[in-house]
Design an enzyme around this catalytic site. Structure first.
Site, PDB file in Angstrom:
ATOM      1  N   GLN A   1      -5.819  -8.116  -5.892  1.00 47.47           N
ATOM      2  CA  GLN A   1      -6.335  -8.223  -4.529  1.00 47.47           C
ATOM      3  C   GLN A   1      -7.846  -8.095  -4.512  1.00 47.47           C
ATOM      4  O   GLN A   1      -8.429  -7.309  -5.265  1.00 47.47           O
ATOM      5  CB  GLN A   1      -5.739  -7.129  -3.631  1.00 47.47           C
ATOM      6  CG  GLN A   1      -4.317  -7.391  -3.179  1.00 47.47           C
ATOM      7  CD  GLN A   1      -3.845  -6.284  -2.252  1.00 47.47           C
ATOM      8  OE1 GLN A   1      -3.872  -5.112  -2.610  1.00 47.47           O
ATOM      9  NE2 GLN A   1      -3.406  -6.644  -1.065  1.00 47.47           N
TER      10      GLN A   1
ATOM     11  N   GLY B   1       0.798  -1.216   0.000  1.00 42.74           N
ATOM     12  CA  GLY B   1       0.000   0.000   0.000  1.00 42.74           C
ATOM     13  C   GLY B   1       0.832   1.269   0.000  1.00 42.74           C
ATOM     14  O   GLY B   1       0.470   2.261  -0.646  1.00 42.74           O
TER      15      GLY B   1
ATOM     16  N   THR C   1      -4.374   0.070   3.266  1.00 40.66           N
ATOM     17  CA  THR C   1      -4.132   0.150   1.829  1.00 40.66           C
ATOM     18  C   THR C   1      -3.409  -1.085   1.304  1.00 40.66           C
ATOM     19  O   THR C   1      -3.625  -1.488   0.163  1.00 40.66           O
ATOM     20  CB  THR C   1      -3.315   1.408   1.484  1.00 40.66           C
ATOM     21  OG1 THR C   1      -2.098   1.403   2.241  1.00 40.66           O
ATOM     22  CG2 THR C   1      -4.112   2.665   1.802  1.00 40.66           C
ATOM     23  N   CYS C   2      -2.530  -1.672   2.121  1.00 43.00           N
ATOM     24  CA  CYS C   2      -1.773  -2.835   1.655  1.00 43.00           C
ATOM     25  C   CYS C   2      -2.683  -4.016   1.332  1.00 43.00           C
ATOM     26  O   CYS C   2      -2.330  -4.890   0.553  1.00 43.00           O
ATOM     27  CB  CYS C   2      -0.742  -3.252   2.702  1.00 43.00           C
ATOM     28  SG  CYS C   2       0.587  -2.048   2.912  1.00 43.00           S
ATOM     29  N   PHE C   3      -3.852  -4.049   1.990  1.00 41.79           N
ATOM     30  CA  PHE C   3      -4.751  -5.185   1.812  1.00 41.79           C
ATOM     31  C   PHE C   3      -6.056  -4.799   1.124  1.00 41.79           C
ATOM     32  O   PHE C   3      -6.992  -5.590   1.096  1.00 41.79           O
ATOM     33  CB  PHE C   3      -5.032  -5.832   3.168  1.00 41.79           C
ATOM     34  CG  PHE C   3      -3.783  -6.231   3.899  1.00 41.79           C
ATOM     35  CD1 PHE C   3      -2.996  -7.267   3.429  1.00 41.79           C
ATOM     36  CD2 PHE C   3      -3.368  -5.544   5.029  1.00 41.79           C
ATOM     37  CE1 PHE C   3      -1.834  -7.629   4.086  1.00 41.79           C
ATOM     38  CE2 PHE C   3      -2.199  -5.898   5.688  1.00 41.79           C
ATOM     39  CZ  PHE C   3      -1.428  -6.949   5.215  1.00 41.79           C
TER      40      PHE C   3
END
Length: 342
Positions: free
Chosen positions: A286, A27, A302-304
């Protein structure tokens, strides 16, 4: 870095934000790429310029950008090379860049010869000026009064950035006359169609492959779709601790559909760090996750690609809190807090 080190399927490098508790699982990388795109189009670096049509407020492509013909120093060449790296990374990771380049630029990158119509689409007034010089006799202008009506006296023309430049070597000392005006117009057009040929960018994606694409195909590969479509997000969503029929979920989709596209772009930035979706839904690596926490404001990871949606009392309250979050909460600084909490 070696080019081979940048040809990775998810992200090309890892980012550490100074002063922010963010652990980059993807993210933070996405968010910094979005920041780079904003800097490119707001003049923080001078690689791109608004189209002349934008400056003059006429014609098409007023919201598009061209390569800056004045950016020709060695430092600029390195920066253009890095822009090429960003484009290559966008293609390989299938995470689009939020750039608004003119169709003329994409045609050049695909090695498609440019035509006068391509120039007219970004600089209408200049093309009209050249056409009027070429056919100046239609206005009753003769060799005798030519210089009274034409303010130019040599082979200089207007660059894309508005500067007056020689259109051929030594053009400043070559007189423009009634009899050589056709050659002047041809040279001026030729100059404008090739003035950014020096700005080379290929490094991650081989140039011969680009020639197999249309300009539109390349733009979609690099920049995805400018519109954030709710139907696309619905195809890749996964619900956690809440089901699709829950009132929160119904309110959320209704709110997102009522958002303007600009607000949906801000929402994408809030939940993923990106502001564009790939042109092909299958390229979204994702799943978009929606889950129910117990806080007052929406939060995201945000990363996921994850949104935590609190149990609001009404859709109006949800819309108000969501708008506040996407407009005011852009720093990625929750990771340390979440780690200690977990």
């Amino acid at each position: 870095m070696n080019a081979s080190d940048l040809r990775l399927p998810s992200r090309a490098w890892k980012v550490k934000l100074v002063g922010e508790g963010a652990d980059d699982a993807g993210g933070v990388f996405d968010d910094t790429i979005t920041e780079m795109c904003q800097e490119l189009e707001t003049g923080v670096v001078d690689l791109l310029i608004p189209s002349p049509n934008s400056t003059a407020e006429v014609g098409y492509n007023r919201d598009r950008f061209l390569f800056n013909p004045s950016a020709c120093l060695d430092e600029h060449m390195l920066q253009f090379k890095f822009l090429g790296i960003l484009m290559g990374v966008a293609i390989r990771t299938k995470k689009p860049l939020d750039l608004h380049l003119a169709p003329l630029v994409w045609k050049q990158l695909c090695c498609i010869p440019l035509l006068l119509e391509d120039l007219e689409e970004v600089d209408l007034l200049y093309v009209q000026t050249l056409k009027s010089i070429l056919h100046i006799e239609d206005s009753g202008i003769t060799e005798e009064n030519f210089h009274e009506m034409i303010p130019l006296d040599s082979f200089v023309g207007q660059s894309a950035d508005g500067k007056m430049v020689p259109i051929i070597p030594g053009g400043n000392s070559i007189p423009l006359t009634f009899s050589n005006r056709k050659e002047y117009v041809e040279r001026a057009i030729e100059y404008r169609l090739h003035e950014i040929d020096r700005q080379g960018m290929s490094w991650i994606v081989p140039v011969p492959l680009l020639s197999l694409l249309t300009a539109k195909q390349l733009e979609q590969m690099v920049c995805g779709m400018p519109e954030i479509c709710c139907d696309v997000l619905k195809k890749v969503v996964r619900y956690r601790e809440v089901d699709e029929q829950h009132s929160l979920v119904q309110w959320f989709w209704q709110t997102l559909e009522e958002f303007s596209n600009e607000e949906r772009v801000l929402f994408m930035r809030f939940v993923s760090g990106r502001s564009r979706l790939p042109a092909n839904t299958a390229d979204i690596s994702q799943r978009f996750q929606i889950m129910k926490p117990y806080d007052s404001l929406p939060t995201s990871q945000t990363c996921f690609f994850q949104l935590r949606l609190p149990p609001y009392s009404s859709q109006a309250v949800m819309a108000e809190r969501l708008r506040y979050a996407i407009n005011n909460c852009r720093s990625i600084d929750m990771d340390n807090y979440m780690l200690s909490r977990n």
